[in-house]
Design an enzyme around this catalytic site. Structure first.
Site, PDB file in Angstrom:
ATOM      1  N   THR A  33       0.979  -1.132   0.434  1.00 41.44           N
ATOM      2  CA  THR A  33       0.064   0.185  -0.165  1.00 41.44           C
ATOM      3  C   THR A  33       0.978   1.004  -0.172  1.00 41.44           C
ATOM      4  O   THR A  33       2.012   1.223   0.645  1.00 41.44           O
ATOM      5  CB  THR A  33      -1.247   0.063   1.140  1.00 41.44           C
ATOM      6  OG1 THR A  33      -1.437  -1.157   1.265  1.00 41.44           O
ATOM      7  CG2 THR A  33      -1.713   1.349   1.488  1.00 41.44           C
ATOM      8  N   GLY A  34       0.417   2.629  -0.397  1.00 34.89           N
ATOM      9  CA  GLY A  34       1.247   3.730  -0.611  1.00 34.89           C
ATOM     10  C   GLY A  34       1.288   3.755  -2.167  1.00 34.89           C
ATOM     11  O   GLY A  34       0.785   3.642  -3.452  1.00 34.89           O
ATOM     12  N   ASP A  86       6.453  -4.118  -1.825  1.00 39.05           N
ATOM     13  CA  ASP A  86       5.507  -2.740  -1.142  1.00 39.05           C
ATOM     14  C   ASP A  86       6.730  -1.657  -0.959  1.00 39.05           C
ATOM     15  O   ASP A  86       8.030  -2.081  -0.980  1.00 39.05           O
ATOM     16  CB  ASP A  86       5.684  -3.559   0.410  1.00 39.05           C
ATOM     17  CG  ASP A  86       4.279  -2.009   0.917  1.00 39.05           C
ATOM     18  OD1 ASP A  86       3.966  -1.688   0.621  1.00 39.05           O
ATOM     19  OD2 ASP A  86       3.580  -2.808   2.153  1.00 39.05           O
ATOM     20  N   LYS A  99       7.142   1.588   8.294  1.00 38.87           N
ATOM     21  CA  LYS A  99       5.863   1.474   7.805  1.00 38.87           C
ATOM     22  C   LYS A  99       4.704   2.221   8.571  1.00 38.87           C
ATOM     23  O   LYS A  99       4.778   2.090   9.344  1.00 38.87           O
ATOM     24  CB  LYS A  99       5.898  -0.212   7.178  1.00 38.87           C
ATOM     25  CG  LYS A  99       6.780  -0.423   6.409  1.00 38.87           C
ATOM     26  CD  LYS A  99       7.159  -1.763   4.762  1.00 38.87           C
ATOM     27  CE  LYS A  99       5.282  -1.866   4.929  1.00 38.87           C
ATOM     28  NZ  LYS A  99       5.043  -1.444   3.810  1.00 38.87           N
ATOM     29  N   GLY A 101       3.123   4.623   7.238  1.00 39.56           N
ATOM     30  CA  GLY A 101       3.126   6.408   6.888  1.00 39.56           C
ATOM     31  C   GLY A 101       0.985   6.802   6.224  1.00 39.56           C
ATOM     32  O   GLY A 101       1.158   7.545   6.239  1.00 39.56           O
ATOM     33  N   GLY A 102       0.894   5.309   5.669  1.00 34.06           N
ATOM     34  CA  GLY A 102      -0.435   5.220   4.746  1.00 34.06           C
ATOM     35  C   GLY A 102      -1.029   4.337   6.097  1.00 34.06           C
ATOM     36  O   GLY A 102      -2.962   3.925   5.194  1.00 34.06           O
ATOM     37  N   GLU A 108      -0.837  -4.849   6.665  1.00 35.03           N
ATOM     38  CA  GLU A 108       1.127  -5.030   5.615  1.00 35.03           C
ATOM     39  C   GLU A 108       2.083  -6.078   5.960  1.00 35.03           C
ATOM     40  O   GLU A 108       2.672  -7.075   5.159  1.00 35.03           O
ATOM     41  CB  GLU A 108       1.728  -3.774   5.292  1.00 35.03           C
ATOM     42  CG  GLU A 108       1.318  -3.207   4.604  1.00 35.03           C
ATOM     43  CD  GLU A 108       1.816  -1.710   4.686  1.00 35.03           C
ATOM     44  OE1 GLU A 108       1.700  -0.627   4.033  1.00 35.03           O
ATOM     45  OE2 GLU A 108       2.474  -1.608   5.797  1.00 35.03           O
ATOM     46  N   LYS A 126      14.662   8.118   1.103  1.00 35.33           N
ATOM     47  CA  LYS A 126      13.761   6.969   2.073  1.00 35.33           C
ATOM     48  C   LYS A 126      15.009   5.957   3.170  1.00 35.33           C
ATOM     49  O   LYS A 126      14.600   5.168   4.087  1.00 35.33           O
ATOM     50  CB  LYS A 126      12.556   5.863   1.775  1.00 35.33           C
ATOM     51  CG  LYS A 126      11.373   6.573   0.881  1.00 35.33           C
ATOM     52  CD  LYS A 126      10.703   7.089   1.769  1.00 35.33           C
ATOM     53  CE  LYS A 126      10.156   8.028   1.415  1.00 35.33           C
ATOM     54  NZ  LYS A 126       9.062   7.501   0.500  1.00 35.33           N
TER      55      LYS A 126
END
Length: 224
Positions: A33-34, A86, A99, A101-102, A108, A126
């Site tokens: 996701t993201g 991801d 991980k 942030g979303g 995940e 990153k």
């Protein structure tokens, strides 16, 4: 000079090329996701005839996959996956990550646990020496928000409730800043053992298998 979006496009395309040897008629691909994962999905759609289905770590990704004609399976229907792809908010040289942030950190971590390989895709911004500059997300049971926040303060963190946000699982998120982690795996274990924490956003105990990093000089592959 490439923009951050162009770097993300570069690594998303590279990730599809990287996983092609693992594709096949009965293969399920794990998808994160993201913003970078969104671009990966877009490129993956061009190869949807080369695998069976995907397992998504969020409703957002599931909708994007389905909208591009890629079948999406509930993880309970999946016995195993060769790859999970991801992004990350931070990643270090040991391929440990922050991980979430979303807000999809729990799903995940679950989907990643079913895959044989975690392929992290990110741009060079990153990559960090120590994890912790990016606040560590914690998905928390609603009744435990204040109790967990107090515990985080005793550990030296500065927890802030993510206002107006609820995860796909129906829980709030505390973003905990103030850490510079020499031992991210130890902190992950400590945070996960706090009553009321569903999942913490440290992916250190089970790091990525490989990281594909987009840089101004081209694609960089990181392995431990």
């Amino acid at each position: 000079m490439l923009s951050q979006n162009e770097l993300k496009q570069q690594v998303a395309k590279a990730a599809v090329e990287y996983i092609q040897p693992f594709l096949g008629s009965g293969v399920v691909v794990g998808v994160g996701t993201g913003s970078t994962a969104d671009l990966f999905i877009d490129h993956l759609a061009g190869f949807k005839d080369q695998f069976m289905a995907a397992a998504a770590s969020s409703e957002r990704s599931a909708q994007r996959l389905a909208g591009l004609g890629i079948p999406v399976l509930d993880l309970n229907e999946v016995q195993g996956m060769p790859v999970y792809v991801d992004g990350a908010d931070e990643i270090n040289a040991r391929l440990q990550m922050i991980k979430g942030g979303g807000g999809a950190l729990t799903r995940e971590k679950i989907v990643a646990s079913v895959a044989e390989r975690f392929i992290c895709i990110a741009d060079e911004s990153k990559v960090v020496e120590r994890l912790g500059k990016f606040a560590i997300p914690l998905e928390v049971i609603p009744m435990a928000v204040n109790a967990v926040a107090r515990k985080m303060r005793t550990l030296g963190g500065d927890p802030v409730l993510r206002e107006g946000f609820i995860t796909d699982n129906g829980n709030p998120i505390l973003d905990v800043a103030g850490f510079s982690l020499d031992d991210a795996a130890q902190m992950e274990a400590i945070m996960n053992n706090v009553p009321g924490v569903v999942t913490c956003g440290l992916f250190a105990i089970a790091p990525a298998s490989v990281a594909l990093i987009a840089t101004q000089q081209g694609l960089r592959t990181m392995k431990v």
